[in-house]
Every structure is written in structure tokens, then in C-alpha cells.
Design a protein around this motif. Sequence first.
Motif, PDB file in Angstrom:
ATOM      1  N   THR A 197      -8.692   6.402  -6.650  1.00  0.00           N
ATOM      2  CA  THR A 197      -7.639   5.513  -7.153  1.00  0.00           C
ATOM      3  C   THR A 197      -7.776   4.117  -6.543  1.00  0.00           C
ATOM      4  OG1 THR A 197      -6.028   6.030  -5.424  1.00  0.00           O
ATOM      5  CG2 THR A 197      -6.028   7.468  -7.361  1.00  0.00           C
ATOM      6  N   VAL A 198      -8.756   3.936  -5.648  1.00  0.00           N
ATOM      7  CA  VAL A 198      -8.988   2.621  -5.054  1.00  0.00           C
ATOM      8  C   VAL A 198     -10.447   2.241  -5.264  1.00  0.00           C
ATOM      9  CG1 VAL A 198      -7.196   2.760  -3.267  1.00  0.00           C
ATOM     10  CG2 VAL A 198      -9.449   3.732  -2.811  1.00  0.00           C
ATOM     11  N   ASN A 199     -10.729   0.962  -5.155  1.00  0.00           N
ATOM     12  CA  ASN A 199     -12.083   0.478  -5.344  1.00  0.00           C
ATOM     13  C   ASN A 199     -12.478  -0.425  -4.171  1.00  0.00           C
ATOM     14  OD1 ASN A 199     -14.490  -0.033  -6.515  1.00  0.00           O
ATOM     15  ND2 ASN A 199     -13.706  -1.394  -8.114  1.00  0.00           N
ATOM     16  N   PRO A 200     -13.561  -0.137  -3.455  1.00  0.00           N
ATOM     17  CA  PRO A 200     -14.477   0.995  -3.598  1.00  0.00           C
ATOM     18  C   PRO A 200     -13.807   2.313  -3.200  1.00  0.00           C
ATOM     19  CG  PRO A 200     -14.985  -0.269  -1.617  1.00  0.00           C
ATOM     20  CD  PRO A 200     -13.923  -1.024  -2.334  1.00  0.00           C
ATOM     21  N   PRO A 201     -14.356   3.438  -3.692  1.00  0.00           N
ATOM     22  CA  PRO A 201     -13.801   4.752  -3.345  1.00  0.00           C
ATOM     23  C   PRO A 201     -13.730   4.950  -1.828  1.00  0.00           C
ATOM     24  CG  PRO A 201     -15.421   4.967  -5.082  1.00  0.00           C
ATOM     25  CD  PRO A 201     -15.508   3.547  -4.605  1.00  0.00           C
ATOM     26  N   LEU A 202     -12.730   5.735  -1.430  1.00  0.00           N
ATOM     27  CA  LEU A 202     -12.435   5.881  -0.008  1.00  0.00           C
ATOM     28  C   LEU A 202     -12.541   7.360   0.397  1.00  0.00           C
ATOM     29  CD1 LEU A 202     -11.161   4.183   2.405  1.00  0.00           C
ATOM     30  CD2 LEU A 202      -8.934   4.979   1.575  1.00  0.00           C
ATOM     31  N   ILE A 203     -13.332   7.638   1.437  1.00  0.00           N
ATOM     32  CA  ILE A 203     -13.418   9.022   1.931  1.00  0.00           C
ATOM     33  C   ILE A 203     -12.185   9.303   2.789  1.00  0.00           C
ATOM     34  CG2 ILE A 203     -14.700  10.624   3.429  1.00  0.00           C
ATOM     35  CD1 ILE A 203     -17.259   9.176   2.612  1.00  0.00           C
ATOM     36  N   LEU A 204     -11.389  10.273   2.352  1.00  0.00           N
ATOM     37  CA  LEU A 204     -10.171  10.613   3.110  1.00  0.00           C
ATOM     38  C   LEU A 204     -10.445  11.737   4.094  1.00  0.00           C
ATOM     39  CD1 LEU A 204      -7.455  10.586   0.304  1.00  0.00           C
ATOM     40  CD2 LEU A 204      -8.392   8.697   1.632  1.00  0.00           C
ATOM     41  N   ARG A 205     -11.450  12.566   3.768  1.00  0.00           N
ATOM     42  CA  ARG A 205     -11.861  13.629   4.688  1.00  0.00           C
ATOM     43  C   ARG A 205     -13.371  13.790   4.550  1.00  0.00           C
ATOM     44  NH1 ARG A 205      -9.978  19.822   3.844  1.00  0.00           N
ATOM     45  NH2 ARG A 205     -11.350  19.684   2.048  1.00  0.00           N
TER      46      ARG A 205
ATOM     47  N   ALA B 284     -25.547   6.670  -2.206  1.00  0.00           N
ATOM     48  CA  ALA B 284     -26.761   6.630  -3.034  1.00  0.00           C
ATOM     49  C   ALA B 284     -26.394   6.595  -4.521  1.00  0.00           C
ATOM     50  CB  ALA B 284     -27.644   7.833  -2.723  1.00  0.00           C
ATOM     51  N   VAL B 285     -25.230   7.153  -4.869  1.00  0.00           N
ATOM     52  CA  VAL B 285     -24.811   7.178  -6.271  1.00  0.00           C
ATOM     53  C   VAL B 285     -23.865   6.019  -6.587  1.00  0.00           C
ATOM     54  CG1 VAL B 285     -23.528   8.548  -7.977  1.00  0.00           C
ATOM     55  CG2 VAL B 285     -25.072   9.675  -6.386  1.00  0.00           C
ATOM     56  N   LEU B 286     -22.983   5.696  -5.644  1.00  0.00           N
ATOM     57  CA  LEU B 286     -21.890   4.752  -5.944  1.00  0.00           C
ATOM     58  C   LEU B 286     -22.134   3.346  -5.424  1.00  0.00           C
ATOM     59  CD1 LEU B 286     -18.758   6.915  -5.046  1.00  0.00           C
ATOM     60  CD2 LEU B 286     -19.715   6.494  -7.293  1.00  0.00           C
ATOM     61  N   GLY B 287     -23.101   3.176  -4.536  1.00  0.00           N
ATOM     62  CA  GLY B 287     -23.198   1.888  -3.844  1.00  0.00           C
ATOM     63  C   GLY B 287     -22.233   1.917  -2.675  1.00  0.00           C
ATOM     64  N   GLU B 288     -21.158   1.143  -2.786  1.00  0.00           N
ATOM     65  CA  GLU B 288     -20.253   1.057  -1.639  1.00  0.00           C
ATOM     66  C   GLU B 288     -19.220   2.206  -1.622  1.00  0.00           C
ATOM     67  OE1 GLU B 288     -17.365  -2.155   0.629  1.00  0.00           O
ATOM     68  OE2 GLU B 288     -18.034  -2.579  -1.412  1.00  0.00           O
TER      69      GLU B 288
ATOM     70  N   SER C 122     -14.785   6.010 -15.117  1.00  0.00           N
ATOM     71  CA  SER C 122     -16.156   6.429 -15.436  1.00  0.00           C
ATOM     72  C   SER C 122     -16.889   6.909 -14.178  1.00  0.00           C
ATOM     73  CB  SER C 122     -16.916   5.298 -16.112  1.00  0.00           C
ATOM     74  OG  SER C 122     -16.839   4.159 -15.293  1.00  0.00           O
ATOM     75  N   VAL C 123     -16.499   6.341 -13.037  1.00  0.00           N
ATOM     76  CA  VAL C 123     -17.158   6.740 -11.795  1.00  0.00           C
ATOM     77  C   VAL C 123     -16.917   8.240 -11.499  1.00  0.00           C
ATOM     78  CG1 VAL C 123     -15.263   6.066 -10.259  1.00  0.00           C
ATOM     79  CG2 VAL C 123     -17.568   5.906  -9.447  1.00  0.00           C
ATOM     80  N   ALA C 124     -15.796   8.770 -11.976  1.00  0.00           N
ATOM     81  CA  ALA C 124     -15.501  10.201 -11.769  1.00  0.00           C
ATOM     82  C   ALA C 124     -16.537  11.045 -12.515  1.00  0.00           C
ATOM     83  CB  ALA C 124     -14.096  10.538 -12.244  1.00  0.00           C
ATOM     84  N   TYR C 125     -16.879  10.619 -13.749  1.00  0.00           N
ATOM     85  CA  TYR C 125     -17.864  11.388 -14.524  1.00  0.00           C
ATOM     86  C   TYR C 125     -19.237  11.331 -13.855  1.00  0.00           C
ATOM     87  CZ  TYR C 125     -14.306  11.865 -18.050  1.00  0.00           C
ATOM     88  OH  TYR C 125     -13.145  12.200 -18.697  1.00  0.00           O
ATOM     89  N   LEU C 126     -19.549  10.149 -13.315  1.00  0.00           N
ATOM     90  CA  LEU C 126     -20.830   9.984 -12.607  1.00  0.00           C
ATOM     91  C   LEU C 126     -20.905  10.952 -11.426  1.00  0.00           C
ATOM     92  CD1 LEU C 126     -23.250   7.977 -12.608  1.00  0.00           C
ATOM     93  CD2 LEU C 126     -21.969   6.592 -10.952  1.00  0.00           C
TER      94      LEU C 126
END
Length: 357
Positions: A190-198, A209-213, A86-90
Amino acid sequence: MKITRYCKIDGTNLNADCLKRAAGVLRWGGIVAFPTETVYGLGANAFNAEAVAKVFAAKGRPADNPLIVHIAREGDISCLAREIPSVAYLLMDHFWPGPLTLILPRTEAVPDIVTAGLDTVGIRMPDHPLALALLEKARVPVAAPSANLSGRPSPTTGIEVLRDLAGKADFVIDGGMAKVGVESTVLDLTVNPPLILRPGGISKEELEAVLGEVRLDPALSLQEEGSKLKPKSPGMKYTHYAPKALVTVVMGSTGEKIKTLDRLVREARESGMRVGLLLTEETARACREKVAKPHYLEILGSQYCLETIANRLFGALRRCDRWHLDVVFAEGVKQEGLGLAIMNRLTKAAGHRVLWV
Ligand code: AMP
Ligand code: MG
């Protein structure tokens, strides 16, 4: 060498004949360079492994560096990703179309070559009227890395694309200068919390601001450079964006930077080297008459307007080559907001040579 068709289109002329022809080229297995809001992309039909192979060959891109798949409609994601949290749709609601790539588990429809054999696929919807019109007309998802030769700075104008890919791409659509200037943020869902790869056009702060962590791949932080951490995004391990000159990023207080730049420029000139400076507006002003004259000076923009700096950065790195510079000293910026993406590209261009003064 193939014939490359080149066509310049105004962003409002979405019915241009050449857009239709380029879409046909994509659908039938050719490769087309097109503008996006981040940088120019070199695209192929993502479902056609042979077409995608042409992209790797034209760029000289290592086979272990996966491509981002571009789509024009949110619904197209279901052909590419098998689990969509669901986080993807957000995130799509907030940031698409825009410079955010989502990493999701892939479907079998996506050929191995696109993902470099990974079980995940990167997907984004570009925020550019010509890119969206091209994708709509092609009616296929388009796998597209940046439209540069591998290792070179990403192109932000059609002319830069031609310099790298004339005789290699089937079609180049020139839609003027790219707005953002650095590539998309790549976010692993694919991981929680989402991870910035770049880090890229959407900042960590905007995502938080949208996801929290949200976390940053530890292999990316400046302090970790030189360590043996392996980035989770395969492309991040390559030294891209590099001009031919030896680049050093200079960080520190304005006063110290001025003294150091003066010494470095003098030393370089005395040893017969052509030297360039890439500076913020504020430092350039403070340097006047205090720093020896370089062969080339480019003002990237105000340190308070990171958008301008991001927008000019790759062009500036390319201009260093046109001026045949041997050494370049580039001023670093604060690693906040878009500054994280700017510093990531700059330190890579510098092969991680960062001088703290
Ligand atoms: P480019 O399109 O040239 O900006 O490069 C695409 C970037 O996205 C590279 O750094 C890749 O490593 C990254 N990327 C694409 N797909 C994936 C994936 N499935 N997993 C991790 N990183 C990816
Ligand atoms: Mg690239």
C-alpha cells in the motif's frame, strides 16, 4: 477441552480421506492445523468471524495481531483485496506459491477480526502440496497464524503442534517437517516503494531483484531495537519465539566469541544454572576444548548455509525448554539474505539482548 483429531499424511497422498475430512471441518467453522513450507498454520474459514475467533482463543493470541489469509489460486485474491496494483501480479508470478505475504487494501468480505480492524489484509499462497490440497478442498480462503501458543516458537513439526494445541484444535494434519522453518516475509504494497514489515522466507535481496527498490520498516533494524519506533506490522511488537530460558545473542569475531562463551558458560555453571549453546558449525568446531562444557549444545548449521539454520532454529529454541535450560547463548549470523529473518527471530527470542564482543 475438545477432542483433537490427528492424522499423519505423506505429502504425495493428496486424496487422503483425512484431508477431505479436515477440509470439511474448515468449511463448517472448525479450526485445523496444517503444514506449510514455512511453519505449521492453525486455520479457520477467513469469511467466518466466529471460526476465526476460535483461532485467537486456542492460541491465546492478542486481538490486535492480524492473521494472514491463505489461498490456493491467484484468482481468489480479488475476493479479499479491493485494489491490486500491477506490482502485486509481478510478485505473485515470481514468488507464489511461496513464503511471501502481500499486504493490500481489504474488501468488505474480510471480517474485522481477521485484520484486527486494519483496512488492509495480508494474503499468501503457501508452497506445500498438502496445504494447497486442503485449501482447494475447503473451497474457502483460510486465515491462519502459526500453530503455536502465542509467545512460543512457531512449530515446524506436527508433534510440536500437538504439544501446544492438543485439546484446542479440531484437527491436526501432520505432513512432516516444514522446509523453510521461518515464517513468510510480510510486504506492504500500500506504500511506494514496498515496505518489508517482517523479514522472512523471501529475502530483501530477492525482492529487490524483481522490484528495484524495497525498504525495511525502520522499527525492525537491530540498531533501532530499544528505541520507541512502532512497527507497522502489529505482530512484530510482541516478544515471540521465546523459550523459557534467558537467551542472549552473541555477535563478533570467532576468537572473541570463543573467549566470551568460555567465560559465560563457566559463570553460569558456577552459579548453578543449566546453560545451553546454539552455535554455527564453524564456531562449534573452533570452540572444541576451548570453551567450558555446556549442559546442551546444538549446532544449527554452517554459517554459509542459512537455509539449514532457519530450518532448525525454532526446533532448537523448543529443545532448550525440553533440556530445562536457564540460560542460552545463541550465535548471531550476518544480516544478509535469509540472515535478516534469522536474526529477527533470534533477537526477539532473546528479548533484544545482543552481546557484541
Ligand atoms: P503469524 O501468522 O503468526 O506469522 O503472524 C502474522 C504476521 O503478519 C503478524 O506479524 C502480523 O502483524 C502480520 N500481518 C498480518 N496482516 C497484516 C496487515 N494487514 N498489516 C500488517 N501486518 C499484518
Ligand atoms: Mg506466529
